[in-house]
Motif scaffolding. Structure first.
Motif, mmCIF file in Angstrom:
data_model
loop_
_atom_site.group_PDB
_atom_site.id
_atom_site.type_symbol
_atom_site.label_atom_id
_atom_site.label_comp_id
_atom_site.label_asym_id
_atom_site.label_seq_id
_atom_site.Cartn_x
_atom_site.Cartn_y
_atom_site.Cartn_z
ATOM 1 N N PRO A 42 42.888 42.158 35.870
ATOM 2 C CA PRO A 42 42.634 42.977 36.076
ATOM 3 C C PRO A 42 43.199 43.987 37.425
ATOM 4 C CG PRO A 42 41.146 41.930 35.351
ATOM 5 C CD PRO A 42 41.959 41.428 34.893
ATOM 6 N N LEU A 130 46.498 32.263 36.628
ATOM 7 C CA LEU A 130 45.916 32.547 37.190
ATOM 8 C C LEU A 130 44.322 32.422 37.173
ATOM 9 C CD1 LEU A 130 45.355 34.872 39.704
ATOM 10 C CD2 LEU A 130 45.555 36.419 37.899
ATOM 11 N N ASN A 131 44.336 32.858 35.894
ATOM 12 C CA ASN A 131 43.229 32.333 35.021
ATOM 13 C C ASN A 131 42.467 31.136 34.916
ATOM 14 O OD1 ASN A 131 42.066 34.964 35.695
ATOM 15 N ND2 ASN A 131 42.759 35.368 33.663
ATOM 16 N N GLY A 154 29.815 36.400 31.596
ATOM 17 C CA GLY A 154 31.175 37.073 31.905
ATOM 18 C C GLY A 154 32.157 35.913 30.918
ATOM 19 N N ALA A 156 33.244 34.992 28.476
ATOM 20 C CA ALA A 156 34.669 36.041 27.645
ATOM 21 C C ALA A 156 35.269 36.192 27.704
ATOM 22 C CB ALA A 156 33.576 36.581 26.243
ATOM 23 N N GLY A 157 35.097 36.362 29.352
ATOM 24 C CA GLY A 157 36.371 36.808 29.674
ATOM 25 C C GLY A 157 37.373 36.148 30.155
ATOM 26 N N ILE A 159 38.928 34.837 33.338
ATOM 27 C CA ILE A 159 37.988 33.220 34.216
ATOM 28 C C ILE A 159 36.971 32.418 32.816
ATOM 29 C CG2 ILE A 159 37.253 32.913 36.081
ATOM 30 C CD1 ILE A 159 38.119 35.049 36.874
ATOM 31 N N GLY A 160 35.852 33.324 32.757
ATOM 32 C CA GLY A 160 35.220 32.598 32.321
ATOM 33 C C GLY A 160 35.671 32.116 30.755
ATOM 34 N N ALA A 220 31.345 38.997 37.009
ATOM 35 C CA ALA A 220 30.909 40.239 36.858
ATOM 36 C C ALA A 220 30.013 40.198 38.280
ATOM 37 C CB ALA A 220 30.309 40.491 35.494
ATOM 38 N N PRO A 221 29.319 41.354 38.694
ATOM 39 C CA PRO A 221 28.534 41.736 39.532
ATOM 40 C C PRO A 221 27.165 40.800 38.767
ATOM 41 C CG PRO A 221 29.783 43.787 39.370
ATOM 42 C CD PRO A 221 30.943 43.270 38.574
ATOM 43 N N ALA A 239 33.576 34.785 41.383
ATOM 44 C CA ALA A 239 34.985 35.009 41.930
ATOM 45 C C ALA A 239 35.134 36.778 41.908
ATOM 46 C CB ALA A 239 35.903 35.601 40.288
ATOM 47 N N PHE A 253 31.875 32.674 48.223
ATOM 48 C CA PHE A 253 33.612 33.770 47.055
ATOM 49 C C PHE A 253 34.093 32.500 46.708
ATOM 50 C CE2 PHE A 253 35.988 36.025 46.980
ATOM 51 C CZ PHE A 253 35.779 37.265 45.912
ATOM 52 N N ALA A 256 41.102 31.655 45.018
ATOM 53 C CA ALA A 256 41.822 31.007 43.928
ATOM 54 C C ALA A 256 43.837 30.969 44.484
ATOM 55 C CB ALA A 256 41.791 31.081 42.813
ATOM 56 N N GLY A 299 35.531 46.266 26.028
ATOM 57 C CA GLY A 299 35.603 45.687 25.184
ATOM 58 C C GLY A 299 36.581 44.373 25.169
ATOM 59 N N ARG A 303 44.224 38.859 26.934
ATOM 60 C CA ARG A 303 45.396 39.588 27.647
ATOM 61 C C ARG A 303 46.368 40.520 27.467
ATOM 62 N NH1 ARG A 303 42.302 39.612 31.105
ATOM 63 N NH2 ARG A 303 41.604 38.573 33.266
#
Ligand SMILES: NC(=O)c1ccc[n+]([C@@H]2O[C@H](COP(=O)([O-])OP(=O)(O)OC[C@H]3O[C@@H](n4cnc5c(N)ncnc54)[C@H](OP(=O)(O)O)[C@@H]3O)[C@@H](O)[C@H]2O)c1
Length: 312
Positions: A42, A130-131, A154, A156-157, A159-160, A220-221, A239, A253, A256, A299, A303
């Motif tokens: 992202p 990174l993640n 988040g 399933a993302g 980082i998550g 995520a927010p 993050a 906050f 990383a 969705g 990556r």
């Protein structure tokens, strides 16, 4: 030949240009890596679009990319020559260097490159640094112990998913808030699934974890429906996004940074299957604009990874 994925102005995927750049040469303590795969995050999409306030319009060409996997093809002075040929992965804090990894050849400090087993493909490996480091550092900030409970927004993302795997591996009970289509992924990795569309996310968290979560990782927010499921005064690491007003949490906050020791541990865990490496698809460097379009689709899971087709 060395080609790189670049932008010289901000805009949509069409501003991406794959151009020839000079071949880098390793200096003392450095290795040159023939990049075989470099993931599209992202942050690459945001950088290309010029959505980072502090990032001035480029005055020259910016090479995109944060992490990489590939083979060492040359080393500089004071580096063991027997390392030539091994597969390595790693990442750069792009905002400091402004020298991205999405190029056929890059030069890195040898101590920042993590040796990798042949059982993991370069495309899978480049999804990790990174993640994986971000998830690792989020958990370090929280200081949770075995038996503690954690909510991940988040889950399933990028980082998550790593945060969930790391936490489950450490004996922390995890509730992952995500889309309904992510249920199998989250439960399959040992987490409790919480639907982001539930009318009572906090109640679901409390039921799944038998009480409010000790801590929160937000990728995520966050809105209030999540906050009510976290122990008042508990720790939260974000993050992304603004700190919610009057959250009643100890809010931090995360920013990383690369940590090779952590990457070494993450690669070992990936080799043992303790963390899942997810590749949404591989796309050649020259089609980087298409990779940005694909990565932006709602969705997307895992990556998109750029692969180098360059042959010497
Ligand atoms: N601070 C740092 O050090 C640091 C480091 C790395 C990345 N980041 C940033 O952190 C953010 C997340 O990165 P990432 O790589 O994990 O992104 P990602 O792979 O896109 O994952 C984000 C996940 O959050 C989900 N999501 C969005 N809104 C949600 C909601 N309200 N409830 C539940 N799930 C929700 C997304 O689902 P959908 O796709 O279905 O919306 C997606 O699965 C990005 O903005 C990235 O730039 C920060």
């Amino acid at each position: 030949m060395n080609r790189a994925v670049t932008v010289s102005r901000f805009g949509g995927p069409e501003v991406i240009e794959v151009v020839k750049i000079s071949m880098p040469h390793p200096g003392p303590g450095e290795a040159r890596v023939k990049v075989e795969a470099a993931s599209v995050h992202p942050v690459d999409l945001e950088t290309r679009a010029g959505r980072y306030g502090e990032l001035p319009e480029p005055s020259g060409r910016l090479v995109l990319g944060w992490d990489y996997a590939g083979r060492i093809d040359a080393v500089g002075p004071h580096v063991d020559a027997s390392l030539v040929g091994i597969t390595v992965t790693g990442w750069r804090y792009w905002f400091d260097t402004r020298e991205g990894t999405q190029a056929d050849y890059i030069v890195v400090p040898i101590e920042s490159a993590t040796p990798c087993p042949s059982s993991l493909s370069p495309a899978a490996l480049t999804t990790l640094p990174l993640n994986g480091n971000t998830a690792f550092q989020a958990l370090e900030l929280l200081g949770l112990q075995r038996g503690d409970t954690l909510a991940i927004l988040g889950a399933a993302g990028g980082i998550g998913g790593f945060a969930m795997d790391l936490a489950v591996h450490r004996g922390i009970a995890v509730a992952g808030i995500a889309d309904d289509s992510d249920r199998n992924f989250i439960e399959g990795r040992g987490g409790h699934f919480i639907s982001r569309t539930s009318r009572d996310v906090a109640g679901c968290l409390r039921r799944a974890l038998r009480g409010p979560a000790d801590a929160l990782i937000a990728t995520a927010p966050v809105d209030r429906s999540v906050l009510a499921g976290i122990e008042p005064g508990g720790a939260a690491v974000s993050a992304v996004g603004e700190r919610p007003a009057n959250s009643g949490l100890d809010w931090r906050f995360l920013n990383a940074h690369p940590n090779t020791d952590q990457t070494v541990e993450l690669v070992r865990m990936a080799e043992r299957g303790e963390i899942a490496l997810r590749v949404a698809g591989t796309i050649p460097f020259e089609d980087a604009a298409e990779a940005h379009r694909a990565a932006a689709r709602p969705g997307t899971r895992g990556r998109y990874v750029l692969t180098s087709t360059e042959r010497r």
